[in-house]
Motif scaffolding. Structure first.
Motif, PDB file in Angstrom:
ATOM      1  N   GLY A  57       0.879  -1.143   0.052  1.00 14.65           N
ATOM      2  CA  GLY A  57      -0.013   0.102   0.049  1.00 14.65           C
ATOM      3  C   GLY A  57       0.704   1.310   0.139  1.00 14.65           C
ATOM      4  O   GLY A  57       0.530   2.191  -0.606  1.00 14.65           O
ATOM      5  N   ALA A  58       1.954   1.371   0.701  1.00 13.80           N
ATOM      6  CA  ALA A  58       2.822   2.469   1.070  1.00 13.80           C
ATOM      7  C   ALA A  58       3.219   2.933  -0.551  1.00 13.80           C
ATOM      8  O   ALA A  58       3.565   4.100  -0.941  1.00 13.80           O
ATOM      9  N   MET A  59       3.708   1.679  -1.478  1.00 16.26           N
ATOM     10  CA  MET A  59       4.320   1.867  -2.657  1.00 16.26           C
ATOM     11  C   MET A  59       3.213   2.395  -3.709  1.00 16.26           C
ATOM     12  O   MET A  59       3.727   2.998  -4.533  1.00 16.26           O
ATOM     13  N   LEU A  60       2.053   1.788  -3.342  1.00 22.60           N
ATOM     14  CA  LEU A  60       0.889   2.111  -4.616  1.00 22.60           C
ATOM     15  C   LEU A  60       0.153   3.487  -4.210  1.00 22.60           C
ATOM     16  O   LEU A  60      -0.397   4.117  -5.220  1.00 22.60           O
ATOM     17  N   ALA A  61       0.333   4.031  -2.912  1.00 28.87           N
ATOM     18  CA  ALA A  61      -0.326   5.283  -2.403  1.00 28.87           C
ATOM     19  C   ALA A  61      -0.182   6.521  -3.549  1.00 28.87           C
ATOM     20  O   ALA A  61      -1.396   6.938  -3.793  1.00 28.87           O
ATOM     21  N   ASN A  62       0.996   6.706  -3.791  1.00 31.94           N
ATOM     22  CA  ASN A  62       1.440   8.163  -4.460  1.00 31.94           C
ATOM     23  C   ASN A  62       0.755   8.015  -6.032  1.00 31.94           C
ATOM     24  O   ASN A  62      -0.020   8.955  -6.299  1.00 31.94           O
ATOM     25  N   TRP A  63       0.655   6.720  -6.479  1.00 29.86           N
ATOM     26  CA  TRP A  63       0.152   6.635  -7.774  1.00 29.86           C
ATOM     27  C   TRP A  63      -1.170   6.623  -7.844  1.00 29.86           C
ATOM     28  O   TRP A  63      -2.107   7.077  -8.706  1.00 29.86           O
ATOM     29  N   LEU A  64      -1.866   6.105  -6.811  1.00 27.95           N
ATOM     30  CA  LEU A  64      -3.365   6.053  -6.696  1.00 27.95           C
ATOM     31  C   LEU A  64      -4.102   7.402  -6.381  1.00 27.95           C
ATOM     32  O   LEU A  64      -5.101   7.750  -7.004  1.00 27.95           O
ATOM     33  N   ILE A  65      -3.212   8.124  -5.506  1.00 28.85           N
ATOM     34  CA  ILE A  65      -3.765   9.440  -5.190  1.00 28.85           C
ATOM     35  C   ILE A  65      -3.562  10.462  -6.500  1.00 28.85           C
ATOM     36  O   ILE A  65      -4.508  11.172  -6.710  1.00 28.85           O
ATOM     37  N   GLY A  66      -2.674  10.214  -7.289  1.00 33.25           N
ATOM     38  CA  GLY A  66      -2.333  11.040  -8.351  1.00 33.25           C
ATOM     39  C   GLY A  66      -3.451  10.747  -9.518  1.00 33.25           C
ATOM     40  O   GLY A  66      -3.689  11.579 -10.203  1.00 33.25           O
ATOM     41  N   LYS A  67      -3.825   9.465  -9.639  1.00 34.31           N
ATOM     42  CA  LYS A  67      -4.735   9.175 -10.517  1.00 34.31           C
ATOM     43  C   LYS A  67      -5.871   9.464 -10.415  1.00 34.31           C
ATOM     44  O   LYS A  67      -7.141   9.508 -11.280  1.00 34.31           O
TER      45      LYS A  67
END
Length: 380
Positions: A57-67
């Motif tokens: 989740g920590a690695m995916l968070a920034n990408w998901l927030i940006g998308k």
């Protein structure tokens, strides 16, 4: 400014409902496993699966927030949390429970990145510390409320999941009333190595690892530890409440001391206090007082370490540093419960607090070495 004035309290209210759900589940899962005759190593595997989810989740968070933006992502992971909690009722075995706990871990990590990033980005250098203190206090109060309410939750896994679903829907309702927009980063969301290798932030990042190792083991193993001592479920909840409420009460005075005396010195004192508290808990002397001091020391390490690391980067890099801190914190939380659970299986349950003492001693040595080195450079 008007948007910020009401968004922050609503964000904290949403966080309370989310944290109550997580707190009750974190305590109940090891107890369910213990009551169904799972070994400590199996309980440790399920606990570590949750922290593997935190890592993902920590690695995916920034990408998901940006998308998808902050509010949509937050709402979606709350839904994921609900599905995974209800999934626990489908079967009682290590593999399925490890999978569902992994999913819950992913949801939690993304939520924490969103909440902490909203605070760090919208706060100023003058009020960011106060906002972080309010955030940590709210988080721990939600954890305490969860432990206190646990006695009123149904013991049946499915009905327990339905109560969690209600709480998470309330969390989604309040987050949708907020107004938060996080900056988009052009860099790849997985490119966190520069933040992790940022030399001025290294001791803050090490503090995050240490906090993750001990707090992760507390949530994964401490309920089962108390159960092995013969405590009933309510007594287990009461001891965990005492531990966490000590951390809540310590947040403000410890934050003030960190600003006045320096973060490195304060963290060193906290580690020494934790070592003494562990010695008392191992020998079963002054257990109430030792639990209070241990909770006050351990639950204030992460916010101090987070502030230490964040003050070393520019504002546009705060979200990435926050993500890196959660990543290393999760690595500590992932590794420690499984290793400590094996030690407890092989050598005895008392090795839970022996392990905490060893971890604290290591960090205390690093901090003392850093302070001594700084003094030598000042004299040079």
């Amino acid at each position: 400014m008007g948007h910020r004035s009401y968004s922050f309290p609503l964000l904290l209210i949403s966080l309370v409902f989310f944290t109550i759900s997580l707190s009750t589940l974190n305590t109940q899962v090891p107890l369910w496993l213990k009551h169904n005759d799972f070994s400590m190593s199996q309980i440790g595997i399920v606990g570590s699966s949750y922290f593997i989810g935190n890592l993902v989740g920590a690695m995916l968070a920034n990408w998901l927030i940006g998308k998808f933006n902050a509010k949509k992502t937050y709402s979606a992971v709350c839904g994921l949390f609900i599905v995974a909690t209800l999934g626990l009722s489908l079967s009682m075995d290590v593999y399925s429970w490890s999978f569902w706990r992994l999913i819950i871990g992913i949801a939690c990590a993304i939520t924490w990145v969103i909440v902490e990033s909203c605070i760090l980005v919208t706060g100023s250098i003058h009020n960011r510390g106060k906002m972080l203190a309010a955030y940590m206090t709210t988080y721990y109060l939600g954890t305490v409320f969860g432990q206190a309410l646990l006695r009123y939750f149904p013991k049946n896994i499915l009905y327990f999941g339905l109560v969690i679903m209600t709480l998470m829907m309330l969390a989604v309702f309040f987050i949708l009333l907020t107004y938060y927009k996080l900056p988009h980063r052009k860099r790849n969301s997985f490119n966190l190595l520069p933040m992790i290798l940022h030399k001025p932030a290294r001791f803050g990042l090490v503090g995050c690892v240490i906090a993750g190792m001990i707090i992760g083991s507390i949530y994964s193993l401490l309920p089962a530890y108390y159960s092995y001592l013969g405590y009933n479920d309510q007594m287990v909840a009461n001891w965990i409440i005492l531990l966490i409420i000590s951390g809540v009460i310590a947040q403000t005075p410890v934050g003030w001391c960190a600003d006045k005396f320096g973060k490195a010195r304060l963290l060193l004192v906290e580690m020494l206090i934790a070592i003494v508290a562990c010695l008392l808990l191992i020998s079963h002397h002054f257990t109430i007082l030792a639990t209070i001091f241990f909770g006050a020391a351990i639950y204030t390490v992460y916010p101090i370490a987070m502030a230490w690391a964040c003050q070393t980067v520019k504002k546009q890099d705060i979200v990435a540093m926050n993500q890196a801190m959660l990543l290393v914190n999760t690595l500590g939380s992932l590794i420690a419960p499984a290793v400590i659970a094996l030690a407890m299986d092989w050598l005895g349950i008392q090795y839970l607090f022996i392990s905490f003492m060893i971890i604290s001693l290591y960090f205390a040595w690093l901090l003392a070495w850093n302070l001594l080195k700084s003094k030598r450079s000042d004299y040079a």
